[in-house]
Design a protein around this motif. Sequence first.
Motif, PDB file in Angstrom:
ATOM      1  N   ASP A   1       1.122   4.303  -2.980  1.00  0.00           N
ATOM      2  CA  ASP A   1       1.035   5.743  -2.716  1.00  0.00           C
ATOM      3  C   ASP A   1       2.265   6.475  -3.230  1.00  0.00           C
TER       4      ASP A   1
ATOM      5  N   ARG B   1      -5.316   0.400  -4.401  1.00  0.00           N
ATOM      6  CA  ARG B   1      -5.083  -0.084  -3.036  1.00  0.00           C
ATOM      7  C   ARG B   1      -6.095  -1.180  -2.676  1.00  0.00           C
TER       8      ARG B   1
ATOM      9  N   LYS C   1      -7.476   4.770  -4.643  1.00  0.00           N
ATOM     10  CA  LYS C   1      -7.980   3.793  -3.679  1.00  0.00           C
ATOM     11  C   LYS C   1      -8.405   2.497  -4.365  1.00  0.00           C
TER      12      LYS C   1
ATOM     13  N   GLU D   1     -10.371  -0.546   3.111  1.00  0.00           N
ATOM     14  CA  GLU D   1      -9.762   0.561   2.369  1.00  0.00           C
ATOM     15  C   GLU D   1     -10.558   1.840   2.507  1.00  0.00           C
TER      16      GLU D   1
ATOM     17  N   LEU E   1       0.832  -1.205   0.000  1.00  0.00           N
ATOM     18  CA  LEU E   1       0.000   0.000   0.000  1.00  0.00           C
ATOM     19  C   LEU E   1       0.870   1.260   0.000  1.00  0.00           C
TER      20      LEU E   1
ATOM     21  N   ARG F   1      -5.435  -5.124  -1.565  1.00  0.00           N
ATOM     22  CA  ARG F   1      -6.018  -5.769  -0.373  1.00  0.00           C
ATOM     23  C   ARG F   1      -6.799  -7.026  -0.743  1.00  0.00           C
TER      24      ARG F   1
ATOM     25  N   ALA G   1      -1.920  -2.593  -8.853  1.00  0.00           N
ATOM     26  CA  ALA G   1      -1.880  -3.405  -7.631  1.00  0.00           C
ATOM     27  C   ALA G   1      -0.922  -4.584  -7.812  1.00  0.00           C
TER      28      ALA G   1
END
Length: 460
Positions: free
Chosen positions: A12, A449, A446, A392, A8, A453, A136
């Motif tokens: 970013d 992210r 997001k 998230e 994560l 996840r 990702a």
Amino acid sequence: MSHLDAVLARLDADLDASLERLFHLLRIPSISTDPAYAADCRRAADWLVEDLAGMGFDASARATEGHPIVVAHDRSASGPSALFYGHYDVQPVDPLDLWEHDPFAPFIQTRPDGTRCIRARGAADDKGQVMTFVEACRAWKAVAGALPVPVSILIEGEEESGGKHLPPFMRAHADELRADIGLICDTGMWSAEVPAITTMLRGLCGEEIVITAADRDLHSGGYGSAAANPNHILARILADLHDDRGRVTIPHFYDGVHELPEAIRRQWADLGFDVEGFLGPIGLGVPAGEQERSALEMIWSRPTAEVNGMGGGYQGAGFKTVIPSKASAKVSFRLVFDQDPHEVRRHFRDFVRARIPADCKVDFIEHGSGRAQAFDTAAAPFEKARRALSAEWGVEAPFIGCGGSIPVTREFKEGLGMDVILAGFGLEDDRIHSPNEKYEMESFRKGARAWARILAALAA
């Protein structure tokens, strides 16, 4: 720091670079429906292959009779496998004069309130969504050296132009593509603050009816009342489709229609759906369907019968007093749960025939069909993915329905025997298929992210 935390953080830190990669793809005008852009579609496929191969995927652009299909595999991990689907082609940009900028010159727009969005054709549908998953995967491989689970990627180039070459391709390569779970990003969130997983998609059955009375148009003064008027016959038939409570009256129409699971019904009730906010902007205010059902049930989990078009007699300027020879209507049915589109078509035709006078005739024109798709939310991958989305965004992600259809899910479900997690990050106001398409920066950031996840959750 766990691998997930580091992944994560990597996403970013790499946001600017990931945006530049997305922008490179957005600059390619891969309009699949226009033969003039065939080379650009190939260029988009080749760019994706190069990008995925650079991450260590076994990637290639597979030829079809139309645009190429990108297939990539990284099966070095153990555990449950996943097949991700997206598309690299985009809608035409016409009318160009309604765009406020070059549709293939992506940029970030900052609004007065500080929120930002990506502006370009394909930003939301579907290049931005595809790249959330790709980014990702990139972060996982950069941080951990491998993906958490075996992953295959399937990106087609004809979704916006019918996608006719994908189903036979998937059937021909079923053994290569089959996985434990499917992942599709070409959907949306419940709201800008609440992500969601779509678990129900309605099916479709389309019919056109043509009623013929006299062998030619007639003078209404000379034949009025004596000759059957197909407009009148058609109007009565269409009016008979619903009762005064909004329920469809075709016999056996509700065969295979089940009640919602109570847990899903409660979850939908808790969403606080604003009916006035939904209908008000289009100039309406009263739901017109089955009166005992909520508006969300009407558009997500109940079948429909809608008249999409009607024609018969003189419709030009001025007035012409004729009794037309023919009248026609196009009717579509959105189907749910276990409704059989072929049975719906048969019962509809019987319904129409029973209302045709003996000296008139009716012809039917079939306009395609497909079953509804629903996925078992009790299956472990769905709850794992829901928890990952919730983590998230910091709010509970619901399971929701969708009033439309996503044909490729049928190939996943029936052709490959796989359930599909539909977790996209588009919003209602993204203007897909319209001028000035956009994708929220938070959806992109997001979204990547969230997929990181979800991959971790599937491996757990």
